[in-house]
Design a protein around this motif. Sequence first.
Motif, PDB file in Angstrom:
ATOM      1  N   GLY A   1       0.814  -1.211   0.000  1.00  0.00           N
ATOM      2  CA  GLY A   1       0.000   0.000   0.000  1.00  0.00           C
ATOM      3  C   GLY A   1       0.845   1.257   0.000  1.00  0.00           C
ATOM      4  O   GLY A   1       0.556   2.217  -0.715  1.00  0.00           O
ATOM      5  N   LEU A   2       1.911   1.270   0.789  1.00  0.00           N
ATOM      6  CA  LEU A   2       2.790   2.439   0.839  1.00  0.00           C
ATOM      7  C   LEU A   2       3.565   2.621  -0.462  1.00  0.00           C
ATOM      8  O   LEU A   2       3.962   3.742  -0.786  1.00  0.00           O
TER       9      LEU A   2
ATOM     10  N   VAL B   1       1.810   5.155  -2.712  1.00  0.00           N
ATOM     11  CA  VAL B   1       1.686   6.559  -2.303  1.00  0.00           C
ATOM     12  C   VAL B   1       2.326   7.510  -3.314  1.00  0.00           C
ATOM     13  O   VAL B   1       1.703   8.506  -3.692  1.00  0.00           O
ATOM     14  N   PRO B   2       3.549   7.270  -3.801  1.00  0.00           N
ATOM     15  CA  PRO B   2       4.111   8.207  -4.784  1.00  0.00           C
ATOM     16  C   PRO B   2       3.272   8.326  -6.052  1.00  0.00           C
ATOM     17  O   PRO B   2       3.137   9.418  -6.609  1.00  0.00           O
TER      18      PRO B   2
ATOM     19  N   GLY C   1       0.009   7.965  -6.249  1.00  0.00           N
ATOM     20  CA  GLY C   1      -1.163   8.761  -5.892  1.00  0.00           C
ATOM     21  C   GLY C   1      -0.845  10.239  -5.782  1.00  0.00           C
ATOM     22  O   GLY C   1      -1.613  11.091  -6.234  1.00  0.00           O
ATOM     23  N   VAL C   2       0.295  10.557  -5.197  1.00  0.00           N
ATOM     24  CA  VAL C   2       0.704  11.963  -5.075  1.00  0.00           C
ATOM     25  C   VAL C   2       0.962  12.548  -6.456  1.00  0.00           C
ATOM     26  O   VAL C   2       0.531  13.672  -6.762  1.00  0.00           O
TER      27      VAL C   2
ATOM     28  N   SER D   1      -2.368  13.143  -8.177  1.00  0.00           N
ATOM     29  CA  SER D   1      -3.126  14.271  -7.632  1.00  0.00           C
ATOM     30  C   SER D   1      -2.489  15.609  -7.962  1.00  0.00           C
ATOM     31  O   SER D   1      -3.154  16.634  -7.967  1.00  0.00           O
TER      32      SER D   1
END
Length: 82
Positions: A17-18, A21-22, A24-25, A28
Amino acid sequence: MLLISSRWGIPAWLRRGLAMVPIGVFSSMTIPPILFHAPKGAWSPEYVVAGAVALAVGFWKKQIVWALLSGVVIVALWRQVF
Protein backbone atom coordinates in the motif's frame (compact mmCIF):
# COMPACT_ATOMS: atom_id res chain seq x y z
CA MET A 1 7.67 6.87 13.28
CA LEU A 2 11.13 5.98 11.98
CA LEU A 3 12.13 4.56 15.35
CA ILE A 4 9.03 2.42 15.51
CA SER A 5 9.43 1.15 11.96
CA SER A 6 13.06 0.22 12.60
CA ARG A 7 12.05 -2.01 15.53
CA TRP A 8 9.05 -3.70 13.98
CA GLY A 9 8.66 -5.32 10.64
CA ILE A 10 6.15 -3.75 8.30
CA PRO A 11 3.53 -6.22 7.05
CA ALA A 12 3.62 -7.03 3.35
CA TRP A 13 0.11 -5.62 2.74
CA LEU A 14 1.13 -2.28 4.28
CA ARG A 15 4.37 -2.20 2.30
CA ARG A 16 2.41 -2.76 -0.94
CA GLY A 17 0.00 0.00 0.00
CA LEU A 18 2.79 2.44 0.84
CA ALA A 19 4.45 1.67 -2.49
CA MET A 20 1.42 3.25 -4.19
CA VAL A 21 1.69 6.56 -2.30
CA PRO A 22 4.11 8.21 -4.78
CA ILE A 23 1.83 7.28 -7.69
CA GLY A 24 -1.16 8.76 -5.89
CA VAL A 25 0.70 11.96 -5.08
CA PHE A 26 1.92 12.28 -8.66
CA SER A 27 -1.59 11.75 -9.99
CA SER A 28 -3.13 14.27 -7.63
CA MET A 29 -0.53 16.87 -8.64
CA THR A 30 -0.78 16.38 -12.38
CA ILE A 31 -4.28 15.26 -13.41
CA PRO A 32 -6.32 18.20 -12.01
CA PRO A 33 -4.25 20.95 -13.69
CA ILE A 34 -4.30 19.10 -17.00
CA LEU A 35 -7.99 18.23 -17.09
CA PHE A 36 -9.64 20.92 -15.00
CA HIS A 37 -7.57 24.02 -15.80
CA ALA A 38 -9.95 24.99 -18.54
CA PRO A 39 -10.27 28.73 -19.08
CA LYS A 40 -13.32 29.51 -21.23
CA GLY A 41 -14.11 25.80 -21.58
CA ALA A 42 -10.91 24.87 -23.46
CA TRP A 43 -7.94 22.95 -22.18
CA SER A 44 -4.76 24.89 -21.68
CA PRO A 45 -2.19 23.67 -24.23
CA GLU A 46 0.75 24.31 -21.91
CA TYR A 47 -0.63 21.89 -19.33
CA VAL A 48 -1.57 19.27 -21.88
CA VAL A 49 1.90 19.35 -23.45
CA ALA A 50 3.60 19.33 -20.05
CA GLY A 51 1.43 16.41 -18.94
CA ALA A 52 2.25 14.43 -22.06
CA VAL A 53 5.98 15.08 -21.64
CA ALA A 54 5.84 14.19 -17.94
CA LEU A 55 3.98 10.97 -18.75
CA ALA A 56 6.52 10.03 -21.41
CA VAL A 57 9.47 10.79 -19.13
CA GLY A 58 7.80 8.83 -16.33
CA PHE A 59 7.43 5.76 -18.52
CA TRP A 60 10.94 6.17 -19.88
CA LYS A 61 12.87 6.83 -16.66
CA LYS A 62 10.53 5.06 -14.19
CA GLN A 63 11.20 7.91 -11.75
CA ILE A 64 8.45 10.20 -10.49
CA VAL A 65 10.90 12.98 -9.67
CA TRP A 66 12.14 13.17 -13.27
CA ALA A 67 8.59 13.18 -14.56
CA LEU A 68 7.60 16.03 -12.24
CA LEU A 69 10.70 18.04 -13.08
CA SER A 70 10.20 17.59 -16.80
CA GLY A 71 6.61 18.81 -16.53
CA VAL A 72 7.66 21.88 -14.57
CA VAL A 73 10.44 22.65 -17.06
CA ILE A 74 8.04 22.35 -19.99
CA VAL A 75 5.53 24.74 -18.37
CA ALA A 76 8.31 27.23 -17.60
CA LEU A 77 9.71 27.02 -21.14
CA TRP A 78 6.22 27.29 -22.65
CA ARG A 79 5.56 30.47 -20.69
CA GLN A 80 8.89 31.96 -21.77
CA VAL A 81 8.45 31.12 -25.44
CA PHE A 82 4.73 31.77 -25.92
